[in-house]
Scaffold this motif. Structure first.
Motif, PDB file in Angstrom:
ATOM      1  N   UNK A   9     -51.279  13.499 -19.473  1.00  6.58           N
ATOM      2  CA  UNK A   9     -50.149  14.307 -18.993  1.00  6.58           C
ATOM      3  C   UNK A   9     -50.146  15.722 -19.556  1.00  6.58           C
ATOM      4  N   UNK A  10     -50.790  15.923 -20.695  1.00  5.65           N
ATOM      5  CA  UNK A  10     -50.770  17.250 -21.322  1.00  5.65           C
ATOM      6  C   UNK A  10     -52.121  17.960 -21.252  1.00  5.65           C
ATOM      7  N   UNK A  11     -53.186  17.211 -20.974  1.00  9.12           N
ATOM      8  CA  UNK A  11     -54.517  17.803 -20.974  1.00  9.12           C
ATOM      9  C   UNK A  11     -55.077  18.024 -22.367  1.00  9.12           C
ATOM     10  N   UNK A  12     -54.462  17.416 -23.366  1.00 11.72           N
ATOM     11  CA  UNK A  12     -54.892  17.554 -24.762  1.00 11.72           C
ATOM     12  C   UNK A  12     -55.539  16.234 -25.167  1.00 11.72           C
ATOM     13  N   UNK A  13     -56.741  16.303 -25.736  1.00 14.02           N
ATOM     14  CA  UNK A  13     -57.429  15.043 -26.046  1.00 14.02           C
ATOM     15  C   UNK A  13     -56.737  14.291 -27.183  1.00 14.02           C
ATOM     16  N   UNK A  14     -56.993  12.998 -27.232  1.00 12.66           N
ATOM     17  CA  UNK A  14     -56.325  12.116 -28.186  1.00 12.66           C
ATOM     18  C   UNK A  14     -56.608  12.519 -29.632  1.00 12.66           C
ATOM     19  N   UNK A  15     -57.808  12.994 -29.891  1.00 12.51           N
ATOM     20  CA  UNK A  15     -58.156  13.429 -31.253  1.00 12.51           C
ATOM     21  C   UNK A  15     -57.221  14.555 -31.705  1.00 12.51           C
ATOM     22  N   UNK A  16     -56.973  15.527 -30.814  1.00 16.56           N
ATOM     23  CA  UNK A  16     -56.077  16.633 -31.151  1.00 16.56           C
ATOM     24  C   UNK A  16     -54.646  16.133 -31.337  1.00 16.56           C
ATOM     25  N   UNK A  17     -54.225  15.192 -30.505  1.00 18.15           N
ATOM     26  CA  UNK A  17     -52.873  14.644 -30.650  1.00 18.15           C
ATOM     27  C   UNK A  17     -52.706  13.957 -32.009  1.00 18.15           C
ATOM     28  N   UNK A  18     -53.729  13.238 -32.442  1.00 16.48           N
ATOM     29  CA  UNK A  18     -53.673  12.613 -33.763  1.00 16.48           C
ATOM     30  C   UNK A  18     -53.603  13.677 -34.862  1.00 16.48           C
ATOM     31  N   UNK A  19     -54.346  14.758 -34.665  1.00 12.58           N
ATOM     32  CA  UNK A  19     -54.309  15.865 -35.632  1.00 12.58           C
ATOM     33  C   UNK A  19     -52.895  16.451 -35.696  1.00 12.58           C
TER      34      UNK A  19
END
Length: 135
Positions: A9-19
């Protein structure tokens, strides 16, 4: 929603979301299975984080600004504490720019002086031998 859906939904990868979560910028509940569960406000929060990162703000600055953020862009209401923090950050950036400009000017002067002397006795020079100059 799980991290995969937030990513889509945001176009941000999961790794960045965890960061972002590790930096305290984004929060998630944990289900009994250990999976992250984000509420609907996380989509807006991620968009706000991306905009503020695009302004080259640090995670620390963003963590300070996010509680006051309104809307996707985001707008930052003019509370005195927030304005003082943003002014301090701007002063630090202006100081860095001044130092970089002084360094640039000094280097240009050295290059100009070396080119004016036209001394043929300089050893061969290869740009690949240069070390990065610390900022």
């Amino acid at each position: 929603m799980r991290i995969g859906e937030l990513s889509r939904r945001t176009g941000v990868n999961a790794h960045q979301l965890r960061y972002y979560e590790a930096q305290g910028l984004l929060t998630a509940e944990r289900g009994t299975n250990g999976y992250r569960d984000y509420d609907e406000t996380a989509v807006l929060r991620v968009k706000q984080i991306r905009h503020l990162l695009g302004a080259r703000l640090s995670s620390e600055d963003i963590a300070y600004l996010l509680p006051c953020a309104v809307g996707e862009a985001p707008e930052l209401p003019g509370c005195p504490e927030l304005l003082a923090a943003m002014r301090a950050r701007l002063r630090r950036l202006e100081d860095q720019l001044d130092r970089l400009a002084q360094s640039r000017d000094a280097l240009a002067d050295y290059i100009d002086a070396a080119e004016r002397t036209g001394d043929e006795n300089y050893p061969p020079f290869d740009d690949a031998d240069l070390e990065p100059v610390p900022a």
